[in-house]
Motif scaffolding. Sequence first.
Motif, PDB file in Angstrom:
ATOM      1  N   TYR A   1       0.754  -1.320  -0.033  1.00  0.00           N
ATOM      2  CA  TYR A   1      -0.067  -0.068  -0.142  1.00  0.00           C
ATOM      3  C   TYR A   1       0.897   1.299  -0.070  1.00  0.00           C
ATOM      4  O   TYR A   1       0.439   2.434  -0.137  1.00  0.00           O
ATOM      5  N   GLY A   2       2.099   1.137   0.142  1.00  0.00           N
ATOM      6  CA  GLY A   2       3.211   2.300  -0.254  1.00  0.00           C
ATOM      7  C   GLY A   2       2.926   3.365   0.584  1.00  0.00           C
ATOM      8  O   GLY A   2       3.548   4.443   0.617  1.00  0.00           O
ATOM      9  N   HIS A   3       2.532   3.320   1.999  1.00  0.00           N
ATOM     10  CA  HIS A   3       2.255   4.158   3.022  1.00  0.00           C
ATOM     11  C   HIS A   3       3.647   4.624   3.590  1.00  0.00           C
ATOM     12  O   HIS A   3       4.197   3.752   4.227  1.00  0.00           O
TER      13      HIS A   3
ATOM     14  N   SER B   1      -4.799   4.884   6.452  1.00  0.00           N
ATOM     15  CA  SER B   1      -3.490   5.631   6.694  1.00  0.00           C
ATOM     16  C   SER B   1      -3.761   6.734   7.704  1.00  0.00           C
ATOM     17  O   SER B   1      -4.649   6.793   8.313  1.00  0.00           O
TER      18      SER B   1
ATOM     19  N   ASP C   1      -5.583   7.349   0.958  1.00  0.00           N
ATOM     20  CA  ASP C   1      -4.395   7.609   1.654  1.00  0.00           C
ATOM     21  C   ASP C   1      -4.668   9.252   2.283  1.00  0.00           C
ATOM     22  O   ASP C   1      -5.521   9.777   1.397  1.00  0.00           O
TER      23      ASP C   1
ATOM     24  N   HIS D   1      -4.725   1.696  -5.125  1.00  0.00           N
ATOM     25  CA  HIS D   1      -3.625   2.183  -4.377  1.00  0.00           C
ATOM     26  C   HIS D   1      -2.964   3.495  -4.502  1.00  0.00           C
ATOM     27  O   HIS D   1      -1.809   3.758  -4.841  1.00  0.00           O
TER      28      HIS D   1
ATOM     29  N   ASN E   1      -1.613   7.321  -3.392  1.00  0.00           N
ATOM     30  CA  ASN E   1      -0.668   7.737  -2.257  1.00  0.00           C
ATOM     31  C   ASN E   1      -0.488   9.077  -2.404  1.00  0.00           C
ATOM     32  O   ASN E   1      -0.781   9.701  -3.476  1.00  0.00           O
TER      33      ASN E   1
ATOM     34  N   HIS F   1       1.472  12.994  -0.819  1.00  0.00           N
ATOM     35  CA  HIS F   1       2.473  13.757  -0.244  1.00  0.00           C
ATOM     36  C   HIS F   1       2.082  15.076  -0.384  1.00  0.00           C
ATOM     37  O   HIS F   1       1.987  15.644  -1.319  1.00  0.00           O
TER      38      HIS F   1
ATOM     39  N   TRP G   1      -0.505   6.572  -7.908  1.00  0.00           N
ATOM     40  CA  TRP G   1      -1.501   5.480  -7.995  1.00  0.00           C
ATOM     41  C   TRP G   1      -1.079   4.516  -8.957  1.00  0.00           C
ATOM     42  O   TRP G   1      -0.408   4.821 -10.107  1.00  0.00           O
TER      43      TRP G   1
ATOM     44  N   TYR H   1       1.533  -0.617  -5.548  1.00  0.00           N
ATOM     45  CA  TYR H   1       1.746   0.020  -4.339  1.00  0.00           C
ATOM     46  C   TYR H   1       2.632   1.067  -4.514  1.00  0.00           C
ATOM     47  O   TYR H   1       3.653   1.036  -3.872  1.00  0.00           O
TER      48      TYR H   1
ATOM     49  N   VAL I   1       4.477   4.752  -3.925  1.00  0.00           N
ATOM     50  CA  VAL I   1       4.448   5.835  -2.857  1.00  0.00           C
ATOM     51  C   VAL I   1       5.227   7.085  -3.064  1.00  0.00           C
ATOM     52  O   VAL I   1       6.380   6.803  -4.068  1.00  0.00           O
TER      53      VAL I   1
END
Length: 474
Positions: A26-28, A184, A231, A272, A274, A276, A287, A327, A329
């Motif tokens: 899931y790349g968190h 998340s 996320d 999935h 993500n 930032h 994603w 996944y 990130v």
Amino acid sequence: MILNGTEEKRNIWTDTPYSLANATWYGHRKLVRNSTHWFACFDRYGDENYSYQTVVMKSTDGVNWEDTGFPFTPNGGISFAYPNMATDASGRIHLCASDNTNNTIKYCVYENDAWGFVETLPSLPGGGYVDADIIVLIDSAEIPHVVFATGGSTGKVYYSNKVSGNWSAYEVIQPTVTRYYLDSAAIDKNDNIHINMVSMTDYFIYYSKGKAGAWSPWEKVFDGYDANGSDIGVDSAGKPYVVLARGTEVSLYSKDTTWTGQQISSMPNNIHPNIHISEDDQIYLSWGQSPTDGYNNQQLFFCSNESGSWSQPVNITRDDTLSGWAYSVVWADATACGVMAMNYDYTHICGWFAGGTPATYFDKWGTLRLNLTQYNRKEIGQLATEKSLITYIRIIAPQSRLISTGRARERRSVGGWATKEDFDQIENDYETFAKKKAEFHDGTVINPAIIEELSAMRQKGTQAVYYEITFLEV
């Protein structure tokens, strides 16, 4: 700094087939950056010893990667899965992972090029097990907090912190709600924890915010059952954003007084996502997306609002000949950008990077970046004493020098060029004894600090100001 789809794929780790386990799961929070290095973490399964192993790699440029030597003892009680990381203001790397051998949570810090003592958190509540990622968050005092979910028919989302010096007893975030699952979590500048969850009853996306012992009732963010992952991020004002991947679109939800959503991409088969959010509140998303149904040809997409509006999604994998990617990130700011993911052949962990060499970092006073402006020689040639020019983006030598350390109050001197507007802000802070955090290119932090001494040189008719500052710890 953004990716435009021309970046070369960089190999972070190559394994023998089928020994990558949950990998980037899931790349968190698995790709982070401090003032000098990228750090990438993932897990693998050692076929020879039947143990999960957390691997943490680091790189100065995203091209060449080296193993940090994260502690691993085959069949020796350290068998880590689901790792996640966070950085603090001093540049240290904090990592949490699940010890599947003993069904406990482990925590460790990387500083001075070495991993410290591996701590064990309290026993999991009710003899449960960690269901997926353990999110580690660092507050303004550089203290770790963790959020995680337990599995099974009564699984809940739990929280703990190390504010007292020891890990606190676990508290459940929403004790009266039927089983729910953590997607998340994020932390804001006021140390509030923001959490997004999935109800295992209706599969809607929910949100809660709070601190130890005080959590808001969960709120419905999205009332559809077709979300393929979400996320959460939070900006400098404490505003939460939840990115959502669906079969029909990628959407970004945010909350002022109520939750509202906007479509980021209308492509099909998304999964999935993500998010930032940088310190200057730019939002970066990545994603997975399948041109056709199925996972084997899944590609990675990236976009941001760095230009003031949402860019068109970019396929950074460009239909790679390897199996589909999973996944992703993302981590980015104005000087560096990177996306990391696992390949579906369970062999490769790769990334795509732009910028981010160590020379792209600056000293900072609060949110103001110092030594930022580049001038040509004609513009400042009138000045009686021309200083060494400090160019924009690439700083060749350190700008600051440490004057004193130890138990005495710390002082640090900085000199460089500023625009008149930026210098006026510095001068106002000097005259009003403003207290702010002073951060330096080598990871040193003085917090709080005041400007103890300030001098400047400017000639009439120019907007270039050369200044010298001494910061004092208070």
